[in-house]
Design an enzyme around this catalytic site. Structure first.
Site, PDB file in Angstrom:
ATOM      1  CB  CYS A 177     -47.085  12.103 -47.882  1.00 22.64           C
ATOM      2  SG  CYS A 177     -46.744  10.921 -49.197  1.00 22.64           S
ATOM      3  CB  CYS A 208     -46.216   4.879 -48.392  1.00 20.04           C
ATOM      4  SG  CYS A 208     -44.425   4.791 -48.175  1.00 20.04           S
ATOM      5  CB  CYS A 266     -44.581   8.272 -42.809  1.00 17.66           C
ATOM      6  SG  CYS A 266     -43.186   9.140 -43.557  1.00 17.66           S
ATOM      7  CG  PHE A 317     -20.655  -0.131 -31.564  1.00 16.42           C
ATOM      8  CD1 PHE A 317     -20.853  -1.364 -32.177  1.00 16.42           C
ATOM      9  CD2 PHE A 317     -20.721  -0.062 -30.189  1.00 16.42           C
ATOM     10  CE1 PHE A 317     -21.124  -2.496 -31.416  1.00 16.42           C
ATOM     11  CE2 PHE A 317     -20.996  -1.182 -29.420  1.00 16.42           C
ATOM     12  CZ  PHE A 317     -21.198  -2.408 -30.038  1.00 16.42           C
ATOM     13  CG  ASN A 366     -21.047  11.407 -36.881  1.00 16.76           C
ATOM     14  OD1 ASN A 366     -21.017  12.382 -37.623  1.00 16.76           O
ATOM     15  ND2 ASN A 366     -22.042  11.195 -36.028  1.00 16.76           N
ATOM     16  CB  CYS A 408     -30.844   3.431 -33.433  1.00 18.56           C
ATOM     17  SG  CYS A 408     -30.061   1.811 -33.560  1.00 18.56           S
TER      18      CYS A 408
END
Length: 449
Positions: A85, A91, A94, A310, A315, A406
């Site tokens: 990129c 930015c 990332c 959760f 999913n 996560c």
């Protein structure tokens, strides 16, 4: 002698007026910065990799460490690659594009294992092979910042700069779905034509398998001319357009009037329908591989009694039920539970899943679902982890627990409690590269009683 390379992006950034330093980089921090030492003090260096020697400018320091920015690479790592990129380094979206993709995954796997050992005092008996997929154009959900800059006479769209709260001036985004990531100029031109261009702070991008919806957050009412402009853009681009004047419950379709979004789970013959404001996993390919892995680790067989906490839109619970499990799915968001129940019915699994609404950060002692017996448990908590529900899990005593995380720190904390406090073994753990080129570490762990 190795060829010296300059980092033009780093040189463009104003630095504190202090003499540059030279140092060797020994390790990689979780956020993608290289770690070296100067006079015995750790230095976190943006844009540097293990094995490299760099010249860096000091940005500032704290008692235990300093921060720096790479100015020049004096000895390059063989794992260094050219960022894909043009905006990388400016930015903040990332932080790892200068590492080859395989090394990114290795670094995340090591970060997970380090967290488990250091925070939880646990080591998995087996390290799972990482789940990895496409590294570009993978992101199907994102919030893009929007800002009209009168001095420039135009609109900026994208993410915040890496250092600071200013919106980066981006021409596009390589990790977003190309249909959106390559349309920033068109989106900016659209907003510039609106009367509320100075009161439109955000566009949320949400994509299903068959459709993409753009949700425009606006702080002032739109004129009819604004609405027609947005409708015209939607018809020409093929995107659905929705409006959001307040919280996520105010999202309403503008064009077309009906905007069904869904994604398939091919391994199970199920479909998950969702609304633009709902949580879904951003990486479709990793999600398609993650769900079967979770069920295999749980060793699901017909008739298993499974508690899913959760549970979101279904999913995991839809595939669990398709495999023959009797599922109790618990989620804190009432509207999401209603949509999950509708998904179960739409997939012909309404009789196999019991849905319950509960705040899992403060579980109700008398809840019916807490008094049932379960063979297995699936946890998919937010970043804060599942600390509050762990004492209840200890009473339920499921034979196998799969924990989808996560955040490696909260997983490690909870793993320590499950292993040292509740009599479980951490039999397997590994990472899933849900967010390539970023420092986000998604992982999965198996606990056996």
């Amino acid at each position: 002698m190795s060829r010296r390379r300059r980092n033009p992006r780093a040189e463009r950034r104003p630095l504190i007026s202090r003499p540059p330093i030279e140092l060797d980089i020994d390790a990689l921090a979780l956020d993608g910065r290289g770690v070296g030492h100067l006079d015995g003090k750790a230095v976190f260096v943006h844009g540097a990799l293990p094995g490299e020697r760099v010249r860096a400018a000091l940005l500032g320091g704290r008692r235990r460490y300093d921060e720096a920015e790479t100015i020049e690479i004096l000895r390059a790592s063989p794992r260094r690659v050219t960022p894909h990129c043009a905006h990388y380094g400016l930015c903040g979206g990332c932080s790892m594009q200068h590492l080859d993709a395989e090394m990114q995954v290795e670094a995340k796997q090591q970060a997970l294992l380090d967290s488990l050992r250091r925070i939880g005092g646990v080591v998995p008996e087996k390290v799972l092979a990482p789940l990895a997929g496409p590294v570009w154009g993978y992101r199907r959900k994102a919030r893009l910042g929007v800002r009209y800059v009168p001095q420039k006479g135009r609109v900026l769209i994208g993410f915040r700069e890496r250092q600071g709260r200013v919106l980066a001036d981006l021409a596009g985004c390589e990790v977003l779905l190309p249909a959106v990531g390559r349309r920033f100029a068109a989106l900016a031109g659209l907003i510039e034509r609106l009367s509320v261009r100075d009161a439109l702070p955000q566009i949320e991008v949400v994509a299903g398998d068959e459709a993409i919806c753009l949700v425009f957050r606006h702080l002032k009412p739109l004129s009819e001319s604004d609405r027609e402009c947005l409708r015209h853009f939607a018809r020409e681009s093929g995107f659905g357009v929705a409006l959001q004047p307040g919280g996520s419950d105010t999202i309403t379709p503008l064009w077309p009037e009906s905007q069904p979004l869904s994604y398939a789970q091919p391994d199970f013959g199920t479909h998950v329908a969702f609304h633009p404001g709902d949580f879904i996993q951003v990486n479709a390919e990793i999600n398609r591989r993650m769900v079967p892995l979770a069920l295999d680790l749980l060793e699901i067989t017909p008739g298993d009694r499974v508690l899913e906490l959760f549970s979101g839109l279904g999913n995991f619970s839809l595939p669990l039920a398709r495999r023959g499990a009797r599922v109790t799915a618990v989620e804190g968001d009432e509207a999401m539970v209603a949509r999950a129940a509708a998904n179960a019915v739409a997939n012909g699994l309404g009789d196999s899943i019991i849905h319950a609404v509960a705040n899992l950060m403060a579980p109700p002692e008398g809840a019916t679902w807490l008094r049932a017996d379960y063979d297995k448990l699936l946890l998919d908590p937010p970043r804060a982890g599942a600390r509050e529900i762990l004492p209840y899990i200890g009473r339920l005593r499921p034979r196998r627990i799969v924990y989808v995380s996560c955040d490696p720190a909260t997983l490690a904390r909870d793993a320590g409690e499950l292993v040292h406090g509740q009599g479980y073994r951490l039999t397997a753990a590994g990472v899933m590269d849900m967010f390539p080129h970023t420092a986000h570490v998604e992982s999965m762990a198996l606990f056996v009683r």
